[in-house]
Enzyme design. Structure first.
Site, PDB file in Angstrom:
ATOM      1  N   GLY A  37       0.983  -1.240   0.053  1.00  0.00           N
ATOM      2  CA  GLY A  37       0.154  -0.053   0.010  1.00  0.00           C
ATOM      3  C   GLY A  37       0.972   1.251   0.036  1.00  0.00           C
ATOM      4  O   GLY A  37       1.999   1.105   0.229  1.00  0.00           O
ATOM      5  N   SER A  79      -0.702 -11.439  -5.604  1.00  0.00           N
ATOM      6  CA  SER A  79       0.122 -11.641  -6.662  1.00  0.00           C
ATOM      7  C   SER A  79       0.505 -13.216  -6.817  1.00  0.00           C
ATOM      8  O   SER A  79       1.458 -13.592  -5.748  1.00  0.00           O
ATOM      9  CB  SER A  79       1.536 -11.028  -6.914  1.00  0.00           C
ATOM     10  OG  SER A  79       2.207 -11.791  -7.780  1.00  0.00           O
ATOM     11  N   SER A 119     -10.455 -15.567  -6.865  1.00  0.00           N
ATOM     12  CA  SER A 119     -10.849 -16.432  -7.967  1.00  0.00           C
ATOM     13  C   SER A 119      -9.664 -17.464  -8.049  1.00  0.00           C
ATOM     14  O   SER A 119      -9.980 -18.635  -8.811  1.00  0.00           O
ATOM     15  CB  SER A 119     -11.044 -15.813  -9.277  1.00  0.00           C
ATOM     16  OG  SER A 119      -9.954 -15.133  -9.753  1.00  0.00           O
ATOM     17  N   TYR A 142      -0.306 -18.424  -3.091  1.00  0.00           N
ATOM     18  CA  TYR A 142      -1.189 -17.293  -3.074  1.00  0.00           C
ATOM     19  C   TYR A 142      -2.526 -17.750  -3.054  1.00  0.00           C
ATOM     20  O   TYR A 142      -3.296 -17.557  -2.083  1.00  0.00           O
ATOM     21  CB  TYR A 142      -1.007 -16.399  -4.371  1.00  0.00           C
ATOM     22  CG  TYR A 142      -2.048 -15.333  -4.182  1.00  0.00           C
ATOM     23  CD1 TYR A 142      -2.319 -14.274  -3.303  1.00  0.00           C
ATOM     24  CD2 TYR A 142      -2.976 -15.491  -5.269  1.00  0.00           C
ATOM     25  CE1 TYR A 142      -3.149 -13.183  -3.458  1.00  0.00           C
ATOM     26  CE2 TYR A 142      -3.868 -14.330  -5.440  1.00  0.00           C
ATOM     27  CZ  TYR A 142      -4.086 -13.207  -4.254  1.00  0.00           C
ATOM     28  OH  TYR A 142      -5.270 -12.396  -4.413  1.00  0.00           O
ATOM     29  N   LYS A 146      -5.202 -17.654   0.075  1.00  0.00           N
ATOM     30  CA  LYS A 146      -6.320 -16.826   0.081  1.00  0.00           C
ATOM     31  C   LYS A 146      -7.482 -17.954   0.555  1.00  0.00           C
ATOM     32  O   LYS A 146      -8.622 -17.489   1.104  1.00  0.00           O
ATOM     33  CB  LYS A 146      -6.688 -16.236  -1.111  1.00  0.00           C
ATOM     34  CG  LYS A 146      -5.699 -14.990  -1.728  1.00  0.00           C
ATOM     35  CD  LYS A 146      -5.895 -14.008  -0.673  1.00  0.00           C
ATOM     36  CE  LYS A 146      -6.926 -12.934  -1.028  1.00  0.00           C
ATOM     37  NZ  LYS A 146      -6.838 -11.784  -0.155  1.00  0.00           N
ATOM     38  N   ASP A 274       0.270 -19.681 -12.920  1.00  0.00           N
ATOM     39  CA  ASP A 274      -0.857 -19.032 -13.780  1.00  0.00           C
ATOM     40  C   ASP A 274      -1.991 -20.089 -14.168  1.00  0.00           C
ATOM     41  O   ASP A 274      -1.741 -21.243 -14.360  1.00  0.00           O
ATOM     42  CB  ASP A 274      -0.433 -18.593 -15.102  1.00  0.00           C
ATOM     43  CG  ASP A 274      -0.021 -17.040 -14.884  1.00  0.00           C
ATOM     44  OD1 ASP A 274      -0.104 -16.573 -14.121  1.00  0.00           O
ATOM     45  OD2 ASP A 274       0.197 -16.377 -15.990  1.00  0.00           O
TER      46      ASP A 274
END
Ligand code: UD2
Length: 312
Positions: A37, A79, A119, A142, A146, A274
């Site tokens: 941030g 990320s 997602s 990641y 999440k 990915d």
């Protein structure tokens, strides 16, 4: 005393939610460790009480939660590639941070927490669109982190009566998204590079697709979640997206029109971790929240390019 707490308030999504809460007359506290941030994102949010502190510190979580009714939990280390390189940092800043926050929220008597899911939890399953009943299949650290936080949300709803709700965001983009890091979202990077006349790089063949979601839709879903009756949303997971998808090659072509960039894209090997295609089924959020995307992809991209152009 602030009624709303926004975590990650100096980041892209957090600052956007905080801004809208302030516009609606809410009293808002923000917390951010300023790792990703940025202080300059706080411009215009002067009415927000701001704590520069880290959620991995339980004392900071306790300070942040004191007197709060509703938490919008956006803080994370985003990320996929960053997490592939450094899984421990991802875990610390997503999972440890979230568990600390949940404990502090429970102890402070916070009523509701709205969590920014991802997602990426769905992974590379061939089924499209992705709906909430599908078994999660995270690939990257990641995504795993999440998703772990989603499970903590449900656990705290069941065990301690917190009204927790998970919004699974699909590739959010818009003003204030940081274009300047190797881990930045693709649209922020492409907007900035193409406006500067620099060649963007597409990882893979560019046929991968995303349900890119303009930030205003995400802000709206959060406010609807804050207002929804507890019995409708507690312990639930909902996709927040547009329900449409576009390939990177197509996106690049639209951005050429919007930015005036005349060159071609460079192509590089696909990124590890990915997923290829992503598209959301958004019927559940529609049913439970009355959610309806208010800004479509093209209009969102136009506003985003305008914003980066003004910044440049
Ligand atoms: C994942 C999640 C998203 C959010 C985000 C946070 C999925 C489908 N989405 O986004 O919801 O949680 O993580 O970080 O898992 N790319 C290029 N050139 C670039 C940069 C990226 O070609 O300069 C490609 C990249 O390889 C990927 C696509 O663009 O195929 C999107 O990448 P991203 O980093 O913007 O977002 P993604 O999908 O990892």
């Amino acid at each position: 005393m602030a009624r709303c707490l926004v975590t990650g308030a100096a980041g892209f999504i957090g600052r956007s939610i905080a801004a809208e809460l302030l516009t609606r007359g809410e009293s808002v506290r923000g917390i951010d460790n300023l790792l990703t941030g940025k202080r300059e994102n706080l411009a215009g949010l002067e009415a927000m009480e701001f704590l520069a502190a880290d959620l991995t510190d339980p004392a900071a979580c306790a300070r942040a939660c004191a007197g709060v009714d509703t938490i919008f939990h956006e803080a994370a280390l985003a990320s996929v590639p960053r997490s592939v390189q450094d899984p421990l940092s991802s875990n610390r800043n997503c999972v440890d941070a979230t568990l600390n926050l949940l404990l502090a929220a429970r102890d402070a008597g916070v009523r509701r927490i709205i969590y920014a899911g991802s997602s990426s939890a769905y992974g590379d399953t061939p089924t499209l669109p992705k709906h909430e009943e599908m078994t999660p299949n995270p690939i990257s650290p990641y995504a795993a982190a999440k998703l772990a936080c989603e499970h903590y949300m449900r656990s705290f709803a069941r065990l301690y009566g917190l009204e927790t709700v998970v919004l699974r965001y699909f590739n959010v983009f818009g003003p204030y998204q940081d274009p300047g890091s190797p881990y930045s979202g693709v649209l922020a990077v492409f907007c900035q590079r193409m406006l500067a006349g620099e060649q963007p790089t597409i990882y893979g063949d560019g046929l991968q697709s995303r349900d890119f979601t303009y930030i205003d839709n995400v802000v709206e879903a959060n406010l609807l979640s804050a207002a929804a009756p507890a019995d409708k949303i507690t312990g639930r997971v909902m996709n927040v997206a547009t329900g449409t998808r576009i390939t990177l090659n197509e996106t690049f072509a639209i951005l050429r029109e919007l930015t005036g960039y005349r060159g071609e894209a460079a192509y590089a090997p696909p990124r590890t971790g990915d997923i290829h295609d992503s598209l959301a089924d958004i019927r559940l959020a529609r049913e439970l929240l009355g959610y309806q995307p208010c800004v479509d992809f093209r209009e969102g991209l136009r506003r985003t390019v305008d914003w980066y152009r003004k910044g440049a």
